[in-house]
Write a protein that holds these residues in place. Structure first.
Motif, short mmCIF file in Angstrom:
data_model
loop_
_atom_site.label_atom_id
_atom_site.label_comp_id
_atom_site.label_asym_id
_atom_site.label_seq_id
_atom_site.Cartn_x
_atom_site.Cartn_y
_atom_site.Cartn_z
N HIS A 1 0.86 -1.19 0.00
CA HIS A 1 0.00 0.00 0.00
C HIS A 1 0.89 1.24 0.00
CE1 HIS A 1 0.77 0.58 4.27
NE2 HIS A 1 0.45 -0.68 4.48
N PRO A 2 0.32 2.41 -0.29
CA PRO A 2 1.17 3.60 -0.49
C PRO A 2 2.06 3.96 0.69
CG PRO A 2 -1.07 4.02 -1.28
CD PRO A 2 -1.10 2.71 -0.58
N GLN A 3 1.65 3.58 1.92
CA GLN A 3 2.47 3.97 3.07
C GLN A 3 3.85 3.28 3.06
OE1 GLN A 3 1.84 6.53 4.75
NE2 GLN A 3 -0.26 6.80 4.06
N VAL A 4 3.97 2.18 2.35
CA VAL A 4 5.28 1.52 2.25
C VAL A 4 6.24 2.46 1.51
CG1 VAL A 4 6.53 -0.53 1.50
CG2 VAL A 4 4.13 -0.72 2.16
N ALA B 1 -7.18 12.86 8.45
CA ALA B 1 -6.76 11.53 8.87
C ALA B 1 -7.48 10.41 8.13
CB ALA B 1 -6.97 11.39 10.37
N LEU B 2 -8.67 10.67 7.66
CA LEU B 2 -9.42 9.56 7.05
C LEU B 2 -8.91 9.24 5.64
CD1 LEU B 2 -12.98 10.40 8.36
CD2 LEU B 2 -11.47 8.56 9.07
N ASP B 3 -8.11 10.12 5.10
CA ASP B 3 -7.56 9.88 3.77
C ASP B 3 -6.23 9.14 3.93
OD1 ASP B 3 -6.98 9.96 1.15
OD2 ASP B 3 -7.03 12.13 0.92
N PHE B 4 -6.32 7.82 4.19
CA PHE B 4 -5.14 7.03 4.54
C PHE B 4 -3.99 7.16 3.54
CE2 PHE B 4 -8.11 3.72 6.63
CZ PHE B 4 -8.37 4.61 7.64
N ASP B 5 -4.35 7.20 2.25
CA ASP B 5 -3.30 7.19 1.23
C ASP B 5 -2.50 8.49 1.22
OD1 ASP B 5 -4.05 4.70 0.60
OD2 ASP B 5 -5.05 5.20 -1.29
#
Lengths: 122, 292
Positions: free
Chosen positions: A57-60, B162-166
């Protein structure tokens, strides 16, 4: 003891696919970290390390960006989404994908002479 | 020859990045800045870029004698300040240095705003270059690259949804870029980015909304992250490695391992965690001079 390896060599060894337009001949790493726990990666990984992860996912990619990592290899055949590829290009992070699972990927790179952060510190 | 010298203006020789101190800062903070930068005096400038005074070593000694390092800069500064116009000639500056005992003068534009600072050494150094009499000392090692470049203090603000995780991490990413562009050293950029990112992830996990503000100066980067969440019941417990109240969906993303706050603390020089009426506030301070 520790060696520097080009990402192009690593790509070949892991039979990986590259998803960004980086010239992997010019990017080097000497340490590798295999982890799915980004919290640990953020706390313990030094810059220019190559991250192997089963998470996709993008957080990686953001984690790799903050830490100035050399790149990310997604293991066990996981393919990044277009959104992730776009983010990786924007943040200048090379991303690759290999069919090898985590353990085999790590083993192959260890045999190649690459080390981790922990042993190097000792 | 004289005519040419007159043409060399203060704006050509001054330092544009002004290291200043806020009137509400403590004398201790002013002392720390001066000691770390090796300055004998720094201008006191408020947030509207208005010059209120100068605090010098003499002022600090006075505060020390009164055991008042916690007092405010505005109580100890020298309010009568002699400034020089950016369009004045270096000749006029030399006269000013000769007539007064001060080592530096704030440089102001026609609107009276501080645009730089000029020292005796700046003027002499440039004149030496101008006259062609500057020579490199023999067999002496060149000075190392400064760890941190001078720049004008900046404020960075970023609303965290915060709800926009990406998009989580975009605030830290922007901050990282700004710091790098300002010429902040790599290690400081990285530590700031990690701390800001961890704080942003905390907002994503525990709150719905938040805000990141960073006050960036060459001496100190202060990142304040405030959220509108439930706050923390037991702050010492939350600082412990491995303690987490994160929901499973965040653990599946690889976060929420109870490493966030400890990692922020590790990356920062100072961390303050406090509950506010709305949620949680983290104050993260990173001081580039500390590693110099």
């Amino acid at each position: 003891m520790q060696v520097k390896r080009k990402l192009s060599e690593i790509k070949e060894l892991l039979q990986a696919t590259s998803y960004t337009e980086h010239n992997l001949e010019e990017i080097y790493t000497e340490t590798v970290c295999g982890a799915d726990l980004l919290s640990d990666v953020l706390a313990f990984t030094k810059e220019k390390t190559l991250l192997l992860s089963g998470l996709i996912h993008p957080q990686v990619i953001r984690t790799a960006e903050m830490l100035d990592l050399a790149g990310v290899v997604f293991v066990r055949g996981k393919i990044p989404s277009q959104e992730m590829i776009d983010l990786a290009k924007t943040k200048n992070i090379p991303i690759l994908s290999t069919a090898y699972p985590m353990f085999e990927s790590c083993g192959l790179l260890y045999k190649l002479g690459l080390g981790g952060n922990f042993l190097e510190e000792k | 020859m004289k005519k040419n010298k007159e043409q060399l203006l203060i704006k050509d020789v001054m330092n544009e990045g002004v290291v200043s101190v806020h009137p509400e800062a403590s004398v201790q903070e002013a002392k720390d800045i001066m000691r770390s930068r090796g300055f004998s005096g720094i201008p006191v400038i408020d947030k509207d870029n208005c010059l209120l005074g100068i605090i010098s070593v003499a002022d600090i000694i006075r505060a020390l004698e009164n055991d008042a390092l916690e007092a405010l800069v505005k109580e100890y500064m020298t309010s009568r300040v002699i400034t020089i116009n950016a369009n004045a000639s270096v000749g006029q500056a030399l006269r000013l240095f000769h007539n007064h005992k001060f080592g530096r003068f704030p440089v102001v534009n026609n609107e009276g705003e501080v645009v730089g600072i000029v020292t005796h050494g700046d003027v002499i150094g440039r004149l030496a270059v101008f006259l062609g009499i500057d020579e490199e000392p023999l067999d002496e090692e060149k000075e190392q690259e400064p760890i941190n470049k001078e720049f004008i203090p900046q404020i960075f603000e970023y609303p965290i949804r915060a709800l926009d995780f990406d998009r989580t991490g975009e605030g830290a990413s922007s901050l990282k870029k700004i710091l790098a562009e300002l010429g902040v050293s790599r290690d400081i950029v990285r530590r700031s980015a990690i701390a800001a990112y961890e704080a942003e992830i905390n907002v994503m996990i525990h709150a719905r909304e938040g805000k990141m503000t960073a006050n960036i100066s060459p001496q100190e980067i202060t990142i304040i992250v405030e959220d509108q969440g439930p706050g923390i019941d037991n702050i010492p417990l939350a600082m412990r490695k491995g303690y987490s109240t994160a929901a499973d969906k965040f653990r599946q993303m690889g976060f929420g391992a109870g490493m966030g706050l400890p990692n922020i603390k590790k990356s920062a020089d100072k961390l303050f965690v406090e509950n506010t009426c709305k949620g949680l506030r983290l104050i993260i301070k990173i001081m580039p001079e500390k590693i110099a």
